[in-house]
Design a protein around this motif. Structure first.
Motif, short mmCIF file in Angstrom:
data_model
loop_
_atom_site.label_atom_id
_atom_site.label_comp_id
_atom_site.label_asym_id
_atom_site.label_seq_id
_atom_site.Cartn_x
_atom_site.Cartn_y
_atom_site.Cartn_z
N GLY A 107 0.82 -1.21 0.00
CA GLY A 107 0.00 0.00 0.00
C GLY A 107 0.86 1.26 0.00
N LEU A 108 1.97 1.21 0.71
CA LEU A 108 2.91 2.33 0.74
C LEU A 108 3.54 2.53 -0.63
N PHE A 109 3.93 1.43 -1.27
CA PHE A 109 4.53 1.54 -2.60
C PHE A 109 3.54 2.08 -3.62
N LEU A 110 2.30 1.64 -3.52
CA LEU A 110 1.25 2.15 -4.40
C LEU A 110 1.08 3.65 -4.23
N TYR A 111 1.10 4.10 -2.99
CA TYR A 111 0.98 5.54 -2.70
C TYR A 111 2.10 6.31 -3.40
N LEU A 112 3.33 5.79 -3.34
CA LEU A 112 4.46 6.46 -3.97
C LEU A 112 4.33 6.51 -5.49
N ILE A 113 3.85 5.41 -6.08
CA ILE A 113 3.67 5.37 -7.53
C ILE A 113 2.60 6.36 -7.96
N GLU A 114 1.48 6.40 -7.24
CA GLU A 114 0.41 7.33 -7.57
C GLU A 114 0.88 8.78 -7.44
N GLU A 115 1.68 9.02 -6.41
CA GLU A 115 2.25 10.36 -6.20
C GLU A 115 3.19 10.72 -7.35
N GLN A 116 3.97 9.75 -7.79
CA GLN A 116 4.91 9.97 -8.90
C GLN A 116 4.16 10.29 -10.19
N VAL A 117 3.10 9.54 -10.46
CA VAL A 117 2.31 9.78 -11.67
C VAL A 117 1.67 11.16 -11.64
N PRO A 166 -2.15 -9.01 -6.64
CA PRO A 166 -2.74 -8.67 -7.95
C PRO A 166 -3.59 -7.41 -7.91
N GLU A 167 -4.25 -7.16 -6.79
CA GLU A 167 -5.11 -5.98 -6.68
C GLU A 167 -4.26 -4.70 -6.67
N VAL A 168 -3.11 -4.76 -5.99
CA VAL A 168 -2.22 -3.60 -5.96
C VAL A 168 -1.59 -3.39 -7.34
N VAL A 169 -1.22 -4.47 -8.00
CA VAL A 169 -0.68 -4.37 -9.36
C VAL A 169 -1.72 -3.71 -10.27
N LYS A 170 -2.97 -4.09 -10.10
CA LYS A 170 -4.05 -3.51 -10.88
C LYS A 170 -4.17 -2.01 -10.61
N GLN A 171 -4.06 -1.62 -9.34
CA GLN A 171 -4.15 -0.21 -8.97
C GLN A 171 -2.98 0.59 -9.56
N ILE A 172 -1.81 -0.02 -9.59
CA ILE A 172 -0.66 0.64 -10.19
C ILE A 172 -0.88 0.85 -11.69
N MET A 173 -1.43 -0.16 -12.34
CA MET A 173 -1.71 -0.05 -13.77
C MET A 173 -2.74 1.03 -14.05
N LEU A 174 -3.71 1.19 -13.15
CA LEU A 174 -4.70 2.25 -13.30
C LEU A 174 -4.05 3.62 -13.16
N ALA A 175 -3.07 3.71 -12.24
CA ALA A 175 -2.35 4.97 -12.06
C ALA A 175 -1.57 5.31 -13.33
N VAL A 176 -0.91 4.29 -13.89
CA VAL A 176 -0.13 4.48 -15.12
C VAL A 176 -1.05 4.85 -16.28
N GLN A 177 -2.29 4.35 -16.24
CA GLN A 177 -3.26 4.66 -17.29
C GLN A 177 -3.50 6.17 -17.38
N LYS A 178 -3.36 6.86 -16.26
CA LYS A 178 -3.54 8.31 -16.26
C LYS A 178 -2.48 8.98 -17.14
N GLN A 179 -1.30 8.37 -17.20
CA GLN A 179 -0.26 8.90 -18.08
C GLN A 179 -0.67 8.71 -19.55
#
Length: 211
Positions: free
Chosen positions: A57-67, A118-131
Motif C-alpha cells: 500500500g505504501l509503494f502504491l501511494y508512492l507510484i500514484e504520487e509519482q504519476v 494482484p489488486e495492488v498491481v491492478k491499482q498501479i496499472m490504473l495509475a499508469v493509465q492516467k499517463q
C-alpha cells in the motif's frame, strides 16, 4: 487540538513516504523491508500500518504520487508548446526524462514479483493509465487540427505508448543523451514514417545469392 493531531499525522505520513522512496530507490522493492522503513523513518510499525496498511500500500501511494507529479510537470511544459508536433516532441523528452526516476526500476521489480498482490498491481496499472490519457489528449488535438488523420486516437496512443515503453525497457543499453534522441526519433518516425530504398530488396537478394 484536532488540527495539531491532523498536522502531526500528515507530517508523519510524509516522512514515512519520503524515507521509503529513498529506500526503494536504493535497495529495490524486494530489498526493502518494513523494518528498514521503520528504523529509517523513526516511526513505529503501528504508525506505518495506520497510514499505509501494508508495504504494498505504501509503494502504491508512492507510484500514484509519482504519476501525479509527472502529469503536473507535463501540464507546465505543454503550455510552452505552440503546435501539436512540438507537444509530441516535448512529450518524448518528458517520458525520456522520467527514466531517471529511481522508482522506475523498483516499480518494474514489483510488477514482476511472484508475491505481488494482484489488486495492488491492478491499482498501479490504473495509475499508469492516467499517463496514457495524456497521450490521448495530445493525439486528439492532432486529429482535430488535421495534423494526423485516418486513425483511431486510442490505437495511436497505444502504439506511441508501446514505442516509449520499449525504449524504456532498453534504457540500460544507452546513455541518457542517446535515450532522449531515440525518443525524439520515435516521434519523427511516428509522424512522418520512414522510407525504404527501392533497391534494398535487390541488395538483400544479391547478398543471399553470394552466400
Amino acid at each position: 487540538m484536532s488540527k495539531k493531531v491532523s498536522r502531526g499525522n500528515t507530517e508523519t505520513k510524509k516522512r514515512i513516504a519520503l524515507v521509503s522512496k529513498d529506500l526503494f530507490s536504493q535497495k529495490g522493492y524486494l530489498g526493502t523491508s518494513i523494518e528498514d522503513i521503520i528504523v529509517a523513518s523513526g516511526s513505529s510499525k503501528g504508525n506505518l500500518y495506520h497510514h499505509f496498511k501494508s508495504k504494498e500500500g505504501l509503494f502504491l501511494y508512492l507510484i500514484e504520487e509519482q504519476v501525479d507529479e509527472w502529469i503536473e510537470q507535463w501540464s507546465s511544459k505543454e503550455k510552452q508548446c505552440q503546435t501539436v508536433s512540438e507537444k509530441l516532441y516535448g512529450l518524448a523528452d518528458h517520458v525520456a526524462d522520467e527514466l531517471k526516476n529511481p522508482l522506475t526500476k523498483a516499480a518494474e521489480e514489483f510488477r514482476g514479483s511472484e508475491t505481488a498482490n494482484p489488486e495492488v498491481v491492478k491499482q498501479i496499472m490504473l495509475a499508469v493509465q492516467k499517463q496514457r490519457e495524456v497521450f490521448h489528449s495530445v493525439l486528439q488535438e492532432a486529429i482535430d487540427k488535421g495534423e494526423i488523420g485516418g486513425y483511431d486516437k486510442n490505437q495511436l496512443a497505444f502504439i506511441l505508448y508501446a514505442l516509449f515503453a520499449g525504449l524504456g525497457a532498453a534504457r540500460h543499453e544507452r546513455k541518457m543523451e542517446e535515450q532522449i534522441e531515440l525518443h525524439r526519433m520515435a516521434i519523427s518516425i511516428f509522424l512522418h514514417g520512414t522510407t525504404i530504398q527501392p533497391d534494398c530488396p535487390r541488395k538483400v537478394a544479391v547478398s543471399l545469392k553470394e552466400n
